[in-house]
Design an enzyme around this catalytic site. Structure first.
Site, short mmCIF file in Angstrom:
data_model
loop_
_atom_site.label_atom_id
_atom_site.label_comp_id
_atom_site.label_asym_id
_atom_site.label_seq_id
_atom_site.Cartn_x
_atom_site.Cartn_y
_atom_site.Cartn_z
N LYS A 176 0.70 8.62 6.68
CA LYS A 176 -0.21 8.44 5.79
C LYS A 176 -0.98 7.22 6.10
O LYS A 176 -0.71 5.84 5.93
CB LYS A 176 0.99 8.03 4.42
CG LYS A 176 0.23 8.50 3.01
CD LYS A 176 -1.02 8.00 2.93
CE LYS A 176 -0.99 6.51 2.18
NZ LYS A 176 -2.56 5.96 2.24
N GLU A 252 6.46 -4.29 9.09
CA GLU A 252 5.71 -5.41 9.78
C GLU A 252 4.73 -5.60 8.45
O GLU A 252 4.00 -4.76 8.18
CB GLU A 252 5.21 -4.82 10.95
CG GLU A 252 4.83 -6.08 11.85
CD GLU A 252 3.30 -6.58 11.73
OE1 GLU A 252 3.04 -7.37 10.99
OE2 GLU A 252 2.59 -5.62 12.40
N CYS A 286 -2.70 -9.15 11.06
CA CYS A 286 -1.66 -9.74 10.53
C CYS A 286 -1.09 -11.05 11.49
O CYS A 286 -0.17 -11.93 10.82
CB CYS A 286 -0.52 -8.82 10.09
SG CYS A 286 0.23 -8.21 11.55
N GLU A 388 -1.76 -15.39 2.16
CA GLU A 388 -2.26 -14.40 3.06
C GLU A 388 -3.70 -14.02 2.36
O GLU A 388 -3.73 -13.58 1.45
CB GLU A 388 -1.60 -13.47 3.35
CG GLU A 388 -2.26 -12.51 4.62
CD GLU A 388 -1.78 -11.08 4.94
OE1 GLU A 388 -1.18 -10.53 3.94
OE2 GLU A 388 -1.32 -10.92 6.15
N1 LIG Z 1 -0.66 -5.93 8.60
C1 LIG Z 1 -0.88 -6.57 7.49
O1 LIG Z 1 -0.37 -7.69 7.12
C2 LIG Z 1 -1.85 -6.00 6.45
C3 LIG Z 1 -1.99 -6.95 5.23
N2 LIG Z 1 -3.07 -6.39 4.37
C4 LIG Z 1 -3.05 -7.17 3.19
O2 LIG Z 1 -2.75 -6.50 2.16
C5 LIG Z 1 -3.93 -6.46 1.14
C6 LIG Z 1 -4.19 -5.09 0.49
O3 LIG Z 1 -4.64 -3.93 1.49
P1 LIG Z 1 -4.07 -2.57 1.51
O4 LIG Z 1 -4.76 -1.69 2.25
O5 LIG Z 1 -4.09 -2.31 -0.01
O6 LIG Z 1 -2.35 -2.87 1.91
P2 LIG Z 1 -1.39 -2.00 1.40
O7 LIG Z 1 -0.22 -2.81 2.15
O8 LIG Z 1 -1.48 -1.70 -0.04
O9 LIG Z 1 -1.58 -0.53 2.13
C7 LIG Z 1 -1.12 -0.29 3.23
C8 LIG Z 1 -0.53 1.24 3.00
O10 LIG Z 1 0.49 1.36 2.33
C9 LIG Z 1 0.12 2.70 1.30
N3 LIG Z 1 0.64 2.11 0.24
C10 LIG Z 1 0.17 1.50 -0.93
N4 LIG Z 1 1.37 1.37 -2.09
C11 LIG Z 1 1.97 2.14 -1.68
C12 LIG Z 1 3.10 2.74 -2.36
N5 LIG Z 1 3.46 2.07 -3.54
N6 LIG Z 1 3.99 3.49 -1.72
C13 LIG Z 1 3.66 3.94 -0.53
N7 LIG Z 1 2.58 3.57 0.30
C14 LIG Z 1 1.86 2.81 -0.24
C15 LIG Z 1 -1.58 2.36 1.65
O11 LIG Z 1 -2.18 3.57 0.87
C16 LIG Z 1 -1.84 2.20 2.91
O12 LIG Z 1 -1.59 3.31 3.78
C17 LIG Z 1 -5.20 -6.85 1.95
O13 LIG Z 1 -6.07 -7.64 1.14
C18 LIG Z 1 -4.60 -7.79 3.07
O14 LIG Z 1 -4.42 -9.04 2.56
C19 LIG Z 1 -3.64 -5.26 4.48
C20 LIG Z 1 -3.52 -4.24 5.74
C21 LIG Z 1 -2.58 -4.98 6.70
O1 LIG Z 2 1.30 -4.25 17.74
C1 LIG Z 2 0.10 -4.98 18.00
O2 LIG Z 2 -0.17 -5.20 19.00
C2 LIG Z 2 -0.66 -5.45 16.92
C3 LIG Z 2 0.03 -5.58 15.61
C4 LIG Z 2 -0.98 -6.03 14.40
C5 LIG Z 2 -0.64 -5.96 13.20
O3 LIG Z 2 0.56 -5.40 12.96
C6 LIG Z 2 -1.53 -6.18 11.95
O4 LIG Z 2 -2.36 -6.71 12.18
O5 LIG Z 2 -1.20 -5.75 10.98
#
Ligand SMILES: NC(=O)C1=CN([C@@H]2O[C@H](COP(=O)(O)OP(=O)(O)OC[C@H]3O[C@@H](n4cnc5c(N)ncnc54)[C@H](O)[C@@H]3O)[C@@H](O)[C@H]2O)C=CC1
Ligand SMILES: O=C(O)/C=C/C=C(\O)C(=O)O
Length: 484
Positions: A176, A252, A286, A388
């Protein structure tokens, strides 16, 4: 206009419900995404189960490994297609995606194909109560049908980081992708068909999280395991879904990573390193650094040097030469980041640079641009130091002693990554042991050996992926005990 279809059982499948995909550089609609219904998610899970019980499950490891190498080769052959898709979806600089995102997309298949071929399982001989003996050996089986829920910041890299090992271990997957970045996961379906991966092994369902494909998938009773990268709150929702049926999760999640710069650091390297860790991918990593602690004797000089670097970053669209900073992913995310820019000022920050929106040419004026931003002067309780943000912004504070900076770095519920800058070897080792994170970089940042353990502690995640650690999640070990 691109149509992003679901990929189910080896076929591209339209949906009745659709939503727009906008490009971050101009906010213009560039595609239509087909939002999978509950029935389509169910069809994907059934296809994955059939492939697991059928051709994929019966395939010898050597053949599986050969096919996964072919997937990597085909991604590389279609490098330009993947690059164009990633750039359109994310708006990130071409130099970044062509050096990190797409090459890692291919490497994630090769590395785990090689690991599964070469990693042995354990074996123990034992004596038995009757004076005889027995031998135990472990057999690895795939965990089953795996749900892979992905974010938008490094779409191909983070998706294949999970799909690569999952398939290498003999599982089948339903991906997804984030609703913001549907392109490369869809394109990978073409690659799977081209190299002969059996239908049903790799499936993609598009949509949102709650009451959409994300929730349909993670709540589906025939999913055996869930792997997720994204926000901590989403992790909590998915964990609740996984509790039904006691399915394992690998998470993660977010971070609020500290950068620590000692006065004995190589100054120029530390400035360059923190520039990357704060601003690369427009701060949407992240592992990125949103709070930096600099030892007092070099604090003012460091702030000035980082300011100069931030102000030298060229902001613009992916293909413009020399661009170092792209847009944020969405208008919604930009609102969130800008709300922190305002809050920092309300909380009393000194804005060293940035804090607003850059002037852009008319064609890009609706894009999701923000200025790279540096603050100083906030108390540790300030929300921009605690929460964050996921934008190109960083707070700098001075410190005096090792003990003090360890306490500051660890004063967070997150525990993902730290970058420490020092030329003192003993101090480097002491710091590496003292900081409570899953990943500690010394004199570097985002330097990745894919065989190493990767993940966070606390609110930053559950479990480790990477190298053999991925096998711990994507396989079940069965012990076989033979009385001799
Ligand atoms: N790697 C990281 O640490 C990340 C952190 N973020 C943070 O999260 C905030 C929100 O970004 P989003 O893209 O909305 O992140 P999110 O964590 O809500 O979404 C990531 C994935 O999870 C799915 N998802 C969301 N709610 C769900 C649920 N209840 N059940 C199953 N799947 C679900 C989304 O459709 C997407 O594919 C950003 O502003 C940022 O601060 C966003 C992306 C990556
Ligand atoms: O696997 C990596 O090298 C990078 C990971 C980075 C994330 O998980 C992120 O920014 O969400």
């Amino acid at each position: 206009m691109t149509e992003f279809l679901n990929f189910i059982d080896g076929a591209f499948v339209p949906s009745e419900r659709r939503f727009d995909k906008r490009t971050p550089t101009s906010h213009a609609v560039i595609g239509t995404v087909h939002e999978a219904s509950a029935a389509q998610v169910d069809a994907a899970v059934r296809a994955a189960r059939a492939a697991l019980d059928g051709p994929w499950g019966r395939m010898p490891v050597a053949k599986r490994v050969e096919l996964l190498h072919a997937v990597a080769d085909e991604i590389n052959r279609r490098f330009d297609d993947f690059l164009a898709a990633e750039l359109a979806d994310t708006g990130k600089p071409r130099s970044l995606a062509s050096h990190i995102d797409i090459p890692r997309g291919a490497a994630n298949f090769k590395v785990f194909a090689d690991i599964i071929k070469n990693v042995p399982t354990e074996s123990f001989e034992m004596t038995t109560p009757d004076g005889g003996s027995a031998v135990n050996y472990a057999v690895r089986s795939p965990v089953g049908v795996v749900a892979v829920v992905c974010p938008w910041n490094l779409p191909l890299l983070l998706m294949t980081w999970k799909v690569g090992p999952a398939l290498a271990c003999g599982n089948t997957v339903i991906v997804k992708p984030s609703e913001e970045t549907p392109a490369t996961a869809t394109l990978l379906g073409e690659v799977m068909n081209a190299v002969g991966i059996p239908p049903g092994v790799y499936n993609v369902v598009h949509g949102f999280g709650p009451q959409s494909a994300g929730e349909f998938l993670t709540r589906h009773p025939d999913i055996d395991a869930i792997t997720f990268t994204g926000e901590t709150r989403t992790g909590e929702a998915i964990m609740a879904a996984a509790a039904q049926g006691v399915r394992p999760v690998s998470f993660e999640l977010g971070g609020k990573n500290a950068g620590i710069v000692f006065a004995d650091a190589d100054f120029d390297k530390a400035v360059a390193g923190i520039t990357r860790s704060a601003f690369e991918n427009c701060g949407q990593v992240c592992l990125g650094t949103e709070r930096v602690y600099v030892q007092r004797p070099i604090f003012e000089k460091f702030v000035a040097a980082l300011k100069a670097k931030a102000e030298a970053l060229k902001i613009g669209p992916p293909n413009e030469p020399g661009v170092g900073l792209g847009p944020l992913i969405s208008a919604e995310h930009r609102q969130k980041v800008l709300s922190y820019y305002r809050r920092a000022v309300e909380e009393g920050a000194t804005v060293v640079t940035g804090g607003g929106v850059p002037d852009m040419p008319a064609a890009l004026a609706e894009g999701h641009w923000v200025q790279p931003t540096i603050w100083t002067g906030l108390p540790e309780s300030a929300s921009v130091i605690r929460e964050e943000i996921f934008g190109p912004c960083v707070h700098l504070a001075p410190f005096d002693t090792e003990e003090e900076v360890i306490a500051l770095a660890n004063a967070t519920r997150y525990g993902l990554a730290t970058t420490v800058w020092t030329e003192n070897l003993g101090r480097a080792h002491r710091m590496a042991r003292a900081v409570k994170v899953g990943i500690c970089w010394i004199n570097s940042w985002f330097l990745r050996d894919l065989r190493t353990a990767f993940g966070g502690s606390g609110a930053s995640g559950i479990g480790r992926e990477g190298g053999v650690h991925s096998l711990e999640f994507y396989t079940e070990l069965r012990n076989v005990c033979i009385k001799l």
